[in-house]
Each structure stands twice: as structure tokens, then as C-alpha cells.
Design a protein around this motif. Structure first.
Motif, PDB file in Angstrom:
ATOM      1  N   ASN A  72       0.940  -1.148  -0.050  1.00  0.00           N
ATOM      2  CA  ASN A  72       0.138  -0.041  -0.115  1.00  0.00           C
ATOM      3  C   ASN A  72       0.945   1.013  -0.103  1.00  0.00           C
ATOM      4  OD1 ASN A  72       0.820   0.418   2.656  1.00  0.00           O
ATOM      5  ND2 ASN A  72      -0.830  -1.019   3.341  1.00  0.00           N
ATOM      6  N   VAL A  73       0.240   2.294   0.165  1.00  0.00           N
ATOM      7  CA  VAL A  73       1.091   3.636  -0.094  1.00  0.00           C
ATOM      8  C   VAL A  73       1.811   3.981   1.241  1.00  0.00           C
ATOM      9  CG1 VAL A  73      -0.870   4.915  -1.672  1.00  0.00           C
ATOM     10  CG2 VAL A  73      -0.859   5.003   1.057  1.00  0.00           C
ATOM     11  N   ASP A  74       1.854   3.193   2.183  1.00  0.00           N
ATOM     12  CA  ASP A  74       2.941   3.418   3.192  1.00  0.00           C
ATOM     13  C   ASP A  74       4.370   2.946   2.646  1.00  0.00           C
ATOM     14  OD1 ASP A  74       1.039   3.858   5.067  1.00  0.00           O
ATOM     15  OD2 ASP A  74       0.782   2.129   6.151  1.00  0.00           O
ATOM     16  N   TRP A  75       4.280   2.154   1.704  1.00  0.00           N
ATOM     17  CA  TRP A  75       5.617   1.890   1.037  1.00  0.00           C
ATOM     18  C   TRP A  75       6.320   3.242   0.611  1.00  0.00           C
ATOM     19  CZ3 TRP A  75       7.835   3.001  -3.803  1.00  0.00           C
ATOM     20  CH2 TRP A  75       8.821   2.180  -4.125  1.00  0.00           C
ATOM     21  N   ARG A 162      -8.427  12.179 -12.281  1.00  0.00           N
ATOM     22  CA  ARG A 162      -8.360  11.935 -10.823  1.00  0.00           C
ATOM     23  C   ARG A 162      -9.217  10.769 -10.408  1.00  0.00           C
ATOM     24  NH1 ARG A 162      -9.684  17.933  -8.650  1.00  0.00           N
ATOM     25  NH2 ARG A 162      -7.626  18.808  -8.767  1.00  0.00           N
ATOM     26  N   VAL A 163      -8.501   9.722 -10.458  1.00  0.00           N
ATOM     27  CA  VAL A 163      -9.014   8.189 -10.105  1.00  0.00           C
ATOM     28  C   VAL A 163      -9.192   8.095  -8.459  1.00  0.00           C
ATOM     29  CG1 VAL A 163      -8.665   5.912 -10.101  1.00  0.00           C
ATOM     30  CG2 VAL A 163      -8.007   7.127 -11.934  1.00  0.00           C
ATOM     31  N   ARG A 164     -10.228   7.421  -7.877  1.00  0.00           N
ATOM     32  CA  ARG A 164     -10.274   7.312  -6.512  1.00  0.00           C
ATOM     33  C   ARG A 164     -10.775   5.824  -6.200  1.00  0.00           C
ATOM     34  NH1 ARG A 164     -12.209   9.390  -2.023  1.00  0.00           N
ATOM     35  NH2 ARG A 164     -10.327   9.127  -1.056  1.00  0.00           N
ATOM     36  N   MET A 165      -9.905   5.266  -5.434  1.00  0.00           N
ATOM     37  CA  MET A 165     -10.534   4.071  -4.603  1.00  0.00           C
ATOM     38  C   MET A 165     -11.066   2.955  -5.843  1.00  0.00           C
ATOM     39  SD  MET A 165     -12.242   5.367  -1.478  1.00  0.00           S
ATOM     40  CE  MET A 165     -11.265   5.912   0.114  1.00  0.00           C
ATOM     41  N   ASP A 170     -13.863  -7.794 -11.079  1.00  0.00           N
ATOM     42  CA  ASP A 170     -12.862  -8.875 -10.809  1.00  0.00           C
ATOM     43  C   ASP A 170     -12.576  -8.585  -9.146  1.00  0.00           C
ATOM     44  OD1 ASP A 170     -11.078 -10.620 -10.287  1.00  0.00           O
ATOM     45  OD2 ASP A 170      -9.403  -9.641 -11.821  1.00  0.00           O
ATOM     46  N   LEU A 171     -13.383  -9.361  -8.573  1.00  0.00           N
ATOM     47  CA  LEU A 171     -13.367  -9.521  -6.929  1.00  0.00           C
ATOM     48  C   LEU A 171     -12.047 -10.183  -6.487  1.00  0.00           C
ATOM     49  CD1 LEU A 171     -17.087  -9.381  -5.983  1.00  0.00           C
ATOM     50  CD2 LEU A 171     -15.549  -7.436  -6.153  1.00  0.00           C
ATOM     51  N   SER A 172     -11.536 -11.014  -7.361  1.00  0.00           N
ATOM     52  CA  SER A 172     -10.431 -11.597  -7.079  1.00  0.00           C
ATOM     53  C   SER A 172      -8.895 -10.775  -6.944  1.00  0.00           C
ATOM     54  CB  SER A 172     -10.034 -12.886  -7.659  1.00  0.00           C
ATOM     55  OG  SER A 172      -9.695 -12.262  -9.182  1.00  0.00           O
ATOM     56  N   ILE A 178     -12.994  -3.199  -3.217  1.00  0.00           N
ATOM     57  CA  ILE A 178     -13.796  -4.001  -2.554  1.00  0.00           C
ATOM     58  C   ILE A 178     -12.892  -5.284  -1.733  1.00  0.00           C
ATOM     59  CG2 ILE A 178     -15.910  -5.552  -2.888  1.00  0.00           C
ATOM     60  CD1 ILE A 178     -16.806  -3.747  -4.880  1.00  0.00           C
ATOM     61  N   THR A 179     -12.247  -5.952  -2.881  1.00  0.00           N
ATOM     62  CA  THR A 179     -11.193  -6.924  -2.293  1.00  0.00           C
ATOM     63  C   THR A 179     -10.487  -6.658  -1.146  1.00  0.00           C
ATOM     64  OG1 THR A 179     -11.247  -7.631  -4.567  1.00  0.00           O
ATOM     65  CG2 THR A 179      -9.782  -8.819  -3.129  1.00  0.00           C
ATOM     66  N   LYS A 180      -9.916  -5.507  -1.073  1.00  0.00           N
ATOM     67  CA  LYS A 180      -9.140  -4.964   0.022  1.00  0.00           C
ATOM     68  C   LYS A 180      -9.943  -4.928   1.115  1.00  0.00           C
ATOM     69  CE  LYS A 180      -5.841  -1.774  -2.642  1.00  0.00           C
ATOM     70  NZ  LYS A 180      -5.598  -0.553  -2.455  1.00  0.00           N
ATOM     71  N   ILE A 181     -11.178  -4.097   1.188  1.00  0.00           N
ATOM     72  CA  ILE A 181     -11.716  -4.013   2.311  1.00  0.00           C
ATOM     73  C   ILE A 181     -12.510  -5.489   2.892  1.00  0.00           C
ATOM     74  CG2 ILE A 181     -12.134  -1.534   2.257  1.00  0.00           C
ATOM     75  CD1 ILE A 181     -15.001  -2.143   1.453  1.00  0.00           C
ATOM     76  N   THR A 182     -12.957  -6.140   2.219  1.00  0.00           N
ATOM     77  CA  THR A 182     -13.354  -7.481   2.613  1.00  0.00           C
ATOM     78  C   THR A 182     -12.057  -8.317   3.234  1.00  0.00           C
ATOM     79  OG1 THR A 182     -12.828  -8.508   0.451  1.00  0.00           O
ATOM     80  CG2 THR A 182     -15.031  -7.803   0.878  1.00  0.00           C
TER      81      THR A 182
END
Length: 298
Positions: A72-75, A162-165, A170-172, A178-182
């Protein structure tokens, strides 16, 4: 350049072959019968970009390359020079080279450069517009993106999206919001503007064909919260799914850099593309209905 039937012939030069958006763009070009090639050059290497353009002779250039960080962006907080090289030096070099060649550059940027404030309170429906000054510099990633957006305003050939989230059907895919928060142990519950790529990436191709430039909030109209998405997930995919919320203070203990939460005003994009669905409508039509695993309720 024109095809035999008189329709314009396009050839797209795409950067970001190994990335999520770059890969999807190639698939969409194939589906639409648009000739395309992936750039081999490094964005920060001007000579390699010149070689790509000379070899491909494109009508338009797309930049879906850059650094978001893994996992994630912490990198980016601990790899600042690498982040600058890709997100600032590389993007500016590509903008400059394409401008010299008279080419429109479609640049997939980020809307994670704003956060709710007194003039744009959460839940108010008042979104940040294209000409608003970024007010979120909580993460180094966002800081570099805000810097480069400001500089790109001077390039009349650049279309900044400006793209967001970003979300797809493709939920895989681990990059899918969505995949992240699940997969998170706990989630915050904040309404946000988001981008349904299945619907908006084809719009970005059309934007190139129309030679649109400038800054665009590239999100579906409206906002949706984490909990609203997870409730849809339960309704359409897995009724037994359970999730737990925590607040921003608790979240701050498990991440390095703060995260952006905002609503972007999508009026400009929806005026150009009035067929665009609201975020909740698009989630149901483009993501949850195609993936439905639960029986349809009567």
C-alpha cells in the motif's frame, strides 16, 4: 490517419503494461479493435520515450504507470526518491515529450489529494471541484501527486484523470477496493467518491478520441461508504460475511501514513458523459449483479 471507411484510425501508446489499469486498457483496446502498443521505455528516461514514440507513431499516449506502493501507499514513506522518480520526474518527462510531439496524454492520476474540510464537510454533498487546491498531504504518495498535478496544469496537451479507490467486477484482484476491504480485519466507515473502472475506463478512451484535456474528477457521481459496499457484498455475494468497524484514531495505529477521504464533484465529467451512472447504481450494475452468488429476491 484514417481507415478505409473514412473513420479515424487510432493508435495508442500505453505506459503501465504490468499495472492494473494498463493491463485493462490493453484488453479494452482489443475489444474495440483499436491498435495499441505498450511503451518499453522508462518514464524518467527521455531518450527511451522518444524511441517509443518514433517506433509506434501513436495518435494518443496513455500513462497508467507510476508508484502506488506495495502492499500500500505506506511503502512510499520509506522509498521517497523512488516515488519522486516515478510519480514526478517520470510523469513530467512524458508530458513534456508528448507535448513536443503534439500528442494528447491521458494521465491516470489520483483524487486522493483532498480531505473533507469545513467548506466540504462529510455528508454534505459538496464535492471538491477540478479547480480546487489540494488540501491533503498526509501521505508522501499524495504529496507527490499534488505536486505533479499542479505542474501538469501548464501542459495544454495533458488530460489528468483523478481516479479514486478503483473498483472492478474482478473481486479476486487484490488492487480492487472491494477486495481490499473484505480482507481487512477492521474497516473505517466513511463516504467517499470512487471509480468503477468497468464503466469509466471506456470513457477515458472516448476522452482521448475527443482530445479532451485539463483536469477531470474521474469518479462516478455521489459517494458510498465502506459499510454500504460491504452490505452490498453480503446481499449479493456472501450473506455470512461479517465485518468490524473502527474509527480513524484506531486506524492510525495500524498504518504509517494517514489516508484521504473526500467527495469529488463529478459534474464536469457527467456533463460530458451524461450516461454515466451514480456510484451506487454502477456498483450494482457493473460489479455486484455480474458476481451475484445469492438468489434473486422476489
Amino acid at each position: 490517419m484514417a481507415e478505409a471507411n473514412g473513420a479515424p484510425a487510432y493508435k495508442f501508446l500505453i505506459y503501465g503494461k504490468t499495472g492494473w489499469i494498463g493491463g485493462l486498457l490493453g484488453q479494452m483496446c482489443e475489444a474495440q479493435g483499436i491498435e495499441y502498443v505498450y511503451g518499453a521505455g522508462r518514464l524518467e528516461n527521455r531518450a527511451s520515450l522518444e524511441d517509443d514514440i518514433a517506433g509506434a507513431k501513436p495518435t494518443h499516449v496513455f500513462n497508467a504507470a507510476g508508484v502506488t506502493g506495495r502492499p500500500n501507499v505506506d511503502w512510499c514513506e520509506t522509498h521517497k526518491c523512488e516515488t519522486i522518480r516515478a510519480n514526478v520526474v517520470g510523469t513530467l518527462t512524458l508530458a513534456d515529450v508528448t507535448r513536443q510531439h503534439g500528442l494528447v496524454l491521458i494521465n491516470y492520476a489520483t483524487g486522493c489529494i483532498f480531505e473533507y474540510d469545513a467548506a466540504h464537510p462529510e455528508g454534505s454533498g459538496i464535492g471538491f471541484k477540478e479547480d480546487d487546491t489540494p488540501n491533503f498531504i498526509g501521505s508522501f504518495y499524495s504529496k507527490t501527486k499534488a505536486m505533479v498535478e499542479e505542474l501538469l496544469k501548464n501542459y495544454e496537451n495533458v488530460c489528468t484523470l483523478r481516479v479514486r479507490m478503483p473498483i472492478t467486477a474482478d473481486l479476486s484482484n487484490p488492487r480492487n477496493f472491494i477486495t481490499k476491504i473484505t480482507r481487512y480485519e477492521k474497516v473505517v466507515n466513511i463516504p467517499n467518491s470512487m471509480t468503477i473502472l468497468d464503466e469509466l475506463l471506456p470513457i477515458s478512451i472516448e476522452m482521448a478520441k475527443r482530445n479532451l484535456t485539463g483536469i477531470w474528477n474521474f469518479t462516478n457521481p455521489g459517494v458510498v461508504s465502506h459499510n454500504e459496499i460491504l452490505e452490498m457484498y453480503k446481499e449479493y455475494i456472501d450473506p455470512s460475511f461479517k465485518y468490524t468497524n473502527f474509527n480513524l484514531e484506531e486506524q492510525a495505529k495500524v498504518i504509517v501514513a494517514p489516508r484521504s477521504n473526500n467527495e469529488l464533484d463529478a459534474t464536469k465529467l457527467s456533463t460530458e458523459f451524461p450516461e454515466m451512472l451514480s456510484i451506487k447504481e454502477s456498483l450494482i450494475k457493473n460489479v455486484f449483479e455480474p458476481n451475484r452468488k445469492t438468489p434473486v429476491r422476489n
